[in-house]
Design an enzyme around this catalytic site. Sequence first.
Site, short mmCIF file in Angstrom:
data_model
loop_
_atom_site.label_atom_id
_atom_site.label_comp_id
_atom_site.label_asym_id
_atom_site.label_seq_id
_atom_site.Cartn_x
_atom_site.Cartn_y
_atom_site.Cartn_z
N ARG A 55 1.56 -10.51 -2.07
CA ARG A 55 1.78 -9.22 -2.75
C ARG A 55 2.81 -8.30 -2.00
O ARG A 55 3.24 -7.29 -2.69
CB ARG A 55 0.37 -8.59 -2.82
N ASN A 81 -4.94 -6.41 -7.32
CA ASN A 81 -3.66 -6.65 -6.40
C ASN A 81 -4.08 -7.89 -5.50
O ASN A 81 -3.27 -8.81 -5.39
CB ASN A 81 -3.67 -5.69 -5.58
N HIS A 121 0.72 -1.08 0.04
CA HIS A 121 0.05 0.16 0.14
C HIS A 121 0.90 1.13 -0.09
O HIS A 121 0.18 2.24 -0.41
CB HIS A 121 -0.94 -0.04 1.01
N ARG A 147 -15.36 2.43 -0.90
CA ARG A 147 -15.05 1.32 -0.26
C ARG A 147 -15.38 1.20 1.29
O ARG A 147 -14.42 1.92 2.03
CB ARG A 147 -13.84 0.66 -0.75
N CYS A 199 -10.36 -1.92 -10.31
CA CYS A 199 -9.75 -0.73 -9.65
C CYS A 199 -8.23 -1.35 -9.05
O CYS A 199 -7.66 -0.36 -8.23
CB CYS A 199 -10.52 -0.41 -8.49
N ARG A 244 -10.50 4.61 -0.83
CA ARG A 244 -10.15 3.55 0.04
C ARG A 244 -10.41 4.16 1.49
O ARG A 244 -9.22 4.84 2.04
CB ARG A 244 -8.37 3.28 0.14
C1 PEP Z 1 -6.88 -4.72 -4.86
O1 PEP Z 1 -6.63 -5.71 -4.17
O2 PEP Z 1 -6.59 -4.79 -6.01
C2 PEP Z 1 -7.60 -3.50 -4.30
C3 PEP Z 1 -7.98 -2.53 -5.27
O3 PEP Z 1 -7.62 -3.32 -3.22
P1 PEP Z 1 -6.27 -2.95 -2.16
O4 PEP Z 1 -5.12 -2.77 -3.19
O5 PEP Z 1 -6.84 -1.68 -1.34
O6 PEP Z 1 -6.17 -4.18 -1.29
MG MG Z 2 -7.55 -5.57 -2.20
#
Ligand code: PEP
Ligand code: MG
Length: 552
Positions: free
Chosen positions: A464, A453, A188, A331, A501, A295
């Site tokens: 990730r 992601n 993030h 969200r 997204c 977010r």
């Molecule tokens: C994702 O997981 O692709 C997403 C958009 O949410 P985050 O990156 O905040 O987990």
């Molecule tokens: Mg996510």
Amino acid sequence: MILVQGKGVSKGVVRGPLYFFQRPKTDIQKLTVTDVEGEKARVAAAREKSSEQLYALADKCREEAGEETAVLFETHAMFCDDDDYVEAMETMIQDEKCNAEYAVKAAGEEYAAMFAAMDNAYMKSRAADVKDVTQRILNNLMGIAPGGIDSEEPVILCSDDLAPSETLQLDKSKILGFALSAGSSNGHTAILARTMGIPAICAMGADLKEEYQGRVAYLDGETGQVVLDPDTLTVQVFKDKFEKQKAFKELMATMKGQEDVTLDGRHINVYCNIGNPDDVAAVKNNDGQGIGLFRSEFLYLAASDYPSEDEQFNAYKKVAEAMDGKRVIIRTLDIGADKQVEYFHLKKEENPAMGVRAIRICLNNPDVFRTQLRALYRASAFGKVAIMFPMIASVWEVKECRRACEKVMAELKAEGVPFNPDTEIGIMIETPSSIFVAPELAELVDFFSVGTNDLTQYTLACDRQANDLGKFFDAHHPSVLRALKMAADAAHDKGKWIGICGELGADLSLLPTFLAIGIDELSVSPSAVLPLRAEIRKSIAKTCTLDALYKM
Ligand code: PEP
Ligand code: MG
């Protein structure tokens, strides 16, 4: 010349002094002092400085965020002079002949524990305020700047990694770029850097040395390089890069006001991902046509206690109004895994990415969920707000979310509070499970938005956050792209729309695949809007193929 190589995670070239992030120290030692009065005077000076900073923050909040947060900062400022709190520190210095830092820390901990032990829920939650004030006084005692940067001029901020909550509290106007020795492209912090449009590099390793503090360097967020003491040739290379960057920005500016439509007339909604209301300025600057992902957890991460309904309402309303009737998809809280919030007291888990996170936390904590839903529905009266639930795996979860929405709407109606009863409800497609039950899920919602992601992480069983998985973390993997197609087919079968997204949405090399799949919306960081628009306007949707889904 010194070249430090990492992984570029947010594009752009900058030049400026390297500055190592000052993280508050937590291991404070008890020392014996002789100048007791001198230590007391140091505490008094640090308290005074803290109180001045807090009153200044309260004034700023009163203009920008609303009365409630302003009052909170004023309460914190007053606490700096609380008689019992001050006496506890001074008595400790006097009786134990100890250093100011230790006395402040010990008195703060004692006070926080006292509040935490109280029966009344309101008083209990004051423990977080005491901790906050104590940390501020400690930072001032130790000369640690608020926000971690003590520099008049903008800097290239260096650190091992930054927690999302730390990144959020930085003064953006002071940051030219990020150079991190750890971190990953899908974590993030990298996502926030892209949202803020700040060039960033992660995984620089031990070659990024603190002894470089203050030295002027070039940073290229695309190649992942930081260069100190460049030779003449390298200076020329960077000069060219700056010129190209300027020319590219000028070219992209010509895309403002243009429609997001392919040569054969297929329209795509190009929206933006944001983390807080201030990011709307960048959305407008880059002509984003809506917000595809707000977010909301970043409001929780930036706070030291649960944000109240009014605080949240003000933030959502501000975004809804600023977007002037354009869609704003908010969200609901998605914390856990790398987004840790101390006051939630989440249990330490072996596999946090697969643990109690996102919608699971909301469904387990109906009061927290209700507060956020009330704020969201109240904001729906001020713009085109849509609500989106993260990390859905099961049909029953969506049914429970919908029941919570119905309950909140009934409450607001009974109270005579305005809201939009037709507020769109969507879910994030981020788990393999949601792909398999997508046909049933599509019946329950207005739209899908794919979080690539997490979908990549869970589909390929690849963390990730890890930066050493290299080629194994492959968002272009046919299984991820096929999952996307399955979700799109399920949505379209039921007459619903689907967007992306996750970070993959901005990957221009996949635009033909997204067009062939029939993706209706792409939500990207604000700085990625105009390049995406330029690419869409060059494309012919009907000639795009699904070839990428079969490339093994
Ligand atoms: C994702 O997981 O692709 C997403 C958009 O949410 P985050 O990156 O905040 O987990
Ligand atoms: Mg996510």
